[in-house]
Design a protein around this motif. Structure first.
Motif, PDB file in Angstrom:
ATOM      1  N   GLU A 114      -7.722  -6.895   0.198  1.00 14.87           N
ATOM      2  CA  GLU A 114      -7.742  -8.355   0.284  1.00 14.87           C
ATOM      3  C   GLU A 114      -6.352  -8.941   0.473  1.00 14.87           C
ATOM      4  O   GLU A 114      -6.192  -9.986   1.084  1.00 14.87           O
ATOM      5  N   THR A 115      -5.340  -8.306  -0.071  1.00 15.69           N
ATOM      6  CA  THR A 115      -3.984  -8.811   0.063  1.00 15.69           C
ATOM      7  C   THR A 115      -3.005  -7.671   0.338  1.00 15.69           C
ATOM      8  O   THR A 115      -3.267  -6.527  -0.017  1.00 15.69           O
ATOM      9  N   GLU A 116      -1.892  -8.017   0.956  1.00 11.97           N
ATOM     10  CA  GLU A 116      -0.845  -7.035   1.204  1.00 11.97           C
ATOM     11  C   GLU A 116       0.041  -6.957  -0.032  1.00 11.97           C
ATOM     12  O   GLU A 116       0.517  -7.968  -0.530  1.00 11.97           O
ATOM     13  N   SER A 117       0.255  -5.765  -0.543  1.00 10.82           N
ATOM     14  CA  SER A 117       1.082  -5.605  -1.736  1.00 10.82           C
ATOM     15  C   SER A 117       1.805  -4.274  -1.686  1.00 10.82           C
ATOM     16  O   SER A 117       1.382  -3.341  -1.011  1.00 10.82           O
ATOM     17  N   ALA A 118       2.906  -4.183  -2.440  1.00  7.90           N
ATOM     18  CA  ALA A 118       3.679  -2.942  -2.479  1.00  7.90           C
ATOM     19  C   ALA A 118       2.873  -1.815  -3.105  1.00  7.90           C
ATOM     20  O   ALA A 118       2.963  -0.657  -2.682  1.00  7.90           O
ATOM     21  N   SER A 119       2.076  -2.141  -4.133  1.00  5.03           N
ATOM     22  CA  SER A 119       1.287  -1.101  -4.802  1.00  5.03           C
ATOM     23  C   SER A 119       0.244  -0.497  -3.873  1.00  5.03           C
ATOM     24  O   SER A 119      -0.001   0.713  -3.904  1.00  5.03           O
ATOM     25  N   PHE A 120      -0.358  -1.348  -3.044  1.00  7.06           N
ATOM     26  CA  PHE A 120      -1.342  -0.795  -2.119  1.00  7.06           C
ATOM     27  C   PHE A 120      -0.665   0.056  -1.056  1.00  7.06           C
ATOM     28  O   PHE A 120      -1.201   1.080  -0.621  1.00  7.06           O
ATOM     29  N   TRP A 121       0.519  -0.385  -0.595  1.00  2.89           N
ATOM     30  CA  TRP A 121       1.266   0.415   0.383  1.00  2.89           C
ATOM     31  C   TRP A 121       1.594   1.790  -0.180  1.00  2.89           C
ATOM     32  O   TRP A 121       1.629   2.773   0.550  1.00  2.89           O
ATOM     33  N   MET A 122       1.827   1.873  -1.484  1.00  7.34           N
ATOM     34  CA  MET A 122       2.086   3.176  -2.089  1.00  7.34           C
ATOM     35  C   MET A 122       0.852   4.074  -1.952  1.00  7.34           C
ATOM     36  O   MET A 122       0.980   5.276  -1.684  1.00  7.34           O
ATOM     37  N   SER A 123      -0.336   3.494  -2.117  1.00  7.79           N
ATOM     38  CA  SER A 123      -1.557   4.293  -1.951  1.00  7.79           C
ATOM     39  C   SER A 123      -1.735   4.729  -0.499  1.00  7.79           C
ATOM     40  O   SER A 123      -2.238   5.819  -0.222  1.00  7.79           O
ATOM     41  N   VAL A 124      -1.302   3.883   0.447  1.00 11.22           N
ATOM     42  CA  VAL A 124      -1.349   4.248   1.870  1.00 11.22           C
ATOM     43  C   VAL A 124      -0.428   5.437   2.131  1.00 11.22           C
ATOM     44  O   VAL A 124      -0.812   6.414   2.793  1.00 11.22           O
ATOM     45  N   LEU A 125       0.780   5.363   1.618  1.00 15.53           N
ATOM     46  CA  LEU A 125       1.748   6.449   1.798  1.00 15.53           C
ATOM     47  C   LEU A 125       1.273   7.739   1.140  1.00 15.53           C
ATOM     48  O   LEU A 125       1.472   8.838   1.664  1.00 15.53           O
ATOM     49  N   THR A 126       0.627   7.607  -0.002  1.00 13.22           N
ATOM     50  CA  THR A 126       0.076   8.778  -0.688  1.00 13.22           C
ATOM     51  C   THR A 126      -1.011   9.424   0.149  1.00 13.22           C
ATOM     52  O   THR A 126      -1.114  10.658   0.227  1.00 13.22           O
ATOM     53  N   ASP A 127      -1.819   8.600   0.814  1.00 15.12           N
ATOM     54  CA  ASP A 127      -2.861   9.123   1.695  1.00 15.12           C
ATOM     55  C   ASP A 127      -2.252   9.884   2.865  1.00 15.12           C
ATOM     56  O   ASP A 127      -2.737  10.952   3.253  1.00 15.12           O
TER      57      ASP A 127
END
Length: 402
Positions: free
Chosen positions: A206-219
Motif C-alpha cells: 500500500e505504501t513505499e517504505s524502507a522496511s518493505f524495500w528490505m523485504s524486496v532485497l531479501t527476496d
C-alpha cells in the motif's frame, strides 16, 4: 514432381456476386473437407470403412457425431460434426479434444491486452479481424492464464552479481475491501555483466517504505543475487540502511534528480530558475571538492531563506556524491533513476486505459505484460559498454564475476 495448384475457370468465380458469398462458399468447402478428413481418421482408427462387412466383429463401430465449435485463425467460428465411436476411444488428431481456440488467436488477444486495450475493445477487434465472436469473459479467461507466468517470472533464479540496480515504485488505483485505494508496485531493474538490463521483479504494497524495500532485497538474495555493486534509489528515509542490511558492500547513490525536485518544493516560483542554476554548480561539478565549494556558496546565498532545501543536501551529502568516485561514463548511469523512471512511463503508456484495477492480480498482470513489451526493446548493451565494463573490472576487481 511438384504438385500443381488447382486451377479454376473464370466462370467458376462469376457465380459469386460479392466477397461475402465467396467467403461463405469457401467456409463450407473447408468445413466439408475437414469433416471428410475426420471421417477418414475414424476409418483408420476402426480399421474398416463405413458399411464394410469387416466391421461386424471388430468390437467397435461408428456412433454418429457431435457438434463442436472450433475457432480458426482465418475463417472464424466453424461448427463441425465430429464423428465418434461406441467405445469412446477415438481422439481426432486434426481437431484434438479440448481445443477451443487457436494458439495464434490467444497470442493476439494477450498482445492486444498487453498494449492497454480493454476486454470490450479486444472483443470488437477480434470480431473485425478474425471474424470470431469472443466474449469479454472468454478474453478475461485467456488473459488470466498470464497469472501463472507472472508467478514463475517472479520466482525465477537471478544472476549472482548485478553491476547496478535502479529501484523505484509506481502507484496504481486498486480495489480493496470495496473501494479503490493507491497501491505501490515496487520495481527493480538490474544491469548485468553483458551490459543488458532486465527487470528483476515486482512487489506490491500500500505504501513505499524502507522496511518493505528490505523485504524486496531479501527476496532478490533468496533468488540467487549474491552481490550488487551500485544501487541507485530515491531519497526515501532509511533506504540506504535497508540496502546495507542485505548487501553490505553495495555503494548507494541517491538520485540527484529526486533531490533537486525535493529541494524545489521549498523554493518560491520566482526564485526557482536561479536556485536551480546554483544547484547545477553542485551536481555538475568535476569533482567532490568543487561540489563541496559550490554547496557552501549556495548555502551562503540561499541558506537563510531556504534553510530546509539546503539542509537536505547537507544531510544526504555522502550518498548524493558517491558518483564522484567513478569515471564519467559510470557517473552518467548512476547519478539518476531515469532508467527506472523511463520504465514507469512505459508502464503508464500501456496501462493508461486501465485507470483502476479490480484486484491486485489484475494490476500485476497488466504491469507484467507492459514490462514484457518494454524489455523486448532492451536488446542492446549500454552505450560504450566495452569501456564501462573495463572501468567496473578495474574498480571492483573480482566482484564482477566475469
Amino acid at each position: 514432381m511438384d504438385k500443381q495448384e488447382p486451377q479454376f475457370s473464370k466462370d467458376f468465380f462469376k457465380q459469386f456476386k460479392n466477397k461475402e458469398e465467396f467467403q461463405s462458399f469457401f467456409n463450407n468447402l473447408f468445413k466439408q473437407g475437414v469433416e471428410q478428413m475426420l471421417r477418414a481418421e475414424l476409418d483408420e482408427h476402426l480399421g474398416y470403412e463405413k458399411h464394410s462387412s469387416e466391421g461386424r466383429n471388430s468390437g467397435n463401430s461408428r456412433n454418429g457425431s457431435y457438434k463442436k465449435k472450433v475457432k480458426t485463425d482465418t475463417l472464424g467460428d466453424l461448427a463441425l460434426n465430429i464423428p465418434r465411436d461406441r467405445n469412446s476411444e477415438f481422439e481426432p488428431v486434426l481437431i484434438p479434444k479440448g481445443q477451443r481456440m487457436s494458439d495464434k488467436l490467444e497470442e493476439a488477444i494477450i498482445g492486444m491486452y498487453s498494449r492497454g486495450m480493454t476486454t470490450s475493445d479486444i472483443s470488437d477487434q477480434v470480431k473485425e479481424i478474425y471474424g470470431v465472436d469472443v466474449s469479454e469473459g472468454t478474453i478475461s479467461n485467456v488473459t488470466n492464464r498470464i497469472t501463472e507466468h507472472v508467478k514463475s517470472w517472479q520466482n525465477r533464479p537471478l544472476e549472482p552479481v548485478y553491476f547496478m540496480v535502479w529501484m523505484d515504485g509506481i502507484v496504481l488505483k486498486v480495489k480493496q475491501n470495496g473501494k479503490y485505494i493507491n497501491k505501490c508496485i515496487y520495481l527493480v531493474i538490474g544491469l548485468k555483466n553483458d551490459g543488458l538490463k532486465e527487470v528483476l521483479g515486482m512487489w506490491m504494497a500500500e505504501t513505499e517504505s524502507a522496511s518493505f524495500w528490505m523485504s524486496v532485497l531479501t527476496d532478490l538474495k533468496a533468488r540467487g543475487v549474491e552481490d550488487i555493486l551500485i544501487a541507485c534509489t530515491d531519497n526515501l528515509k532509511g533506504f540506504t540502511d535497508a540496502i546495507k542490511g542485505v548487501f553490505p558492500q553495495t555503494i548507494t547513490q541517491l538520485c540527484v534528480v529526486h533531490q533537486i525536485r525535493n529541494s524545489c518544493k521549498y523554493v518560491v516560483w520566482k526564485d526557482r530558475k536561479e536556485f536551480c542554476a546554483d544547484l547545477k554548480q553542485i551536481y555538475g561539478a568535476p569533482n567532490r571538492a568543487a561540489a563541496e565549494h559550490a554547496l557552501t556558496t549556495c548555502s551562503d546565498k540561499w541558506g537563510s531563506k531556504y534553510r530546509h532545501a539546503i539542509q537536505s543536501w547537507e544531510n544526504n551529502w555522502d550518498n548524493l556524491t558517491s558518483y564522484f568516485d567513478f569515471p564519467l561514463e559510470i557517473r552518467k548511469i548512476m547519478y539518476t533513476t531515469n532508467t527506472i523512471e523511463n520504465l514507469n512511463r512505459g508502464i503508464r503508456k500501456y496501462t493508461k486505459t486501465k485507470i483502476q484495477f479490480t484486484d491486485d492480480a489484475s494490476a500485476q498482470k497488466a504491469v507484467f505484460l507492459a514490462i514484457m513489451n518494454i524489455e523486448k526493446k532492451w536488446s542492446m548493451p549500454l552505450h560504450n559498454w566495452g569501456l564501462v565494463l573495463h572501468q567496473y573490472i578495474t574498480i571492483f576487481e573480482n566482484r564482477c564475476r566475469i
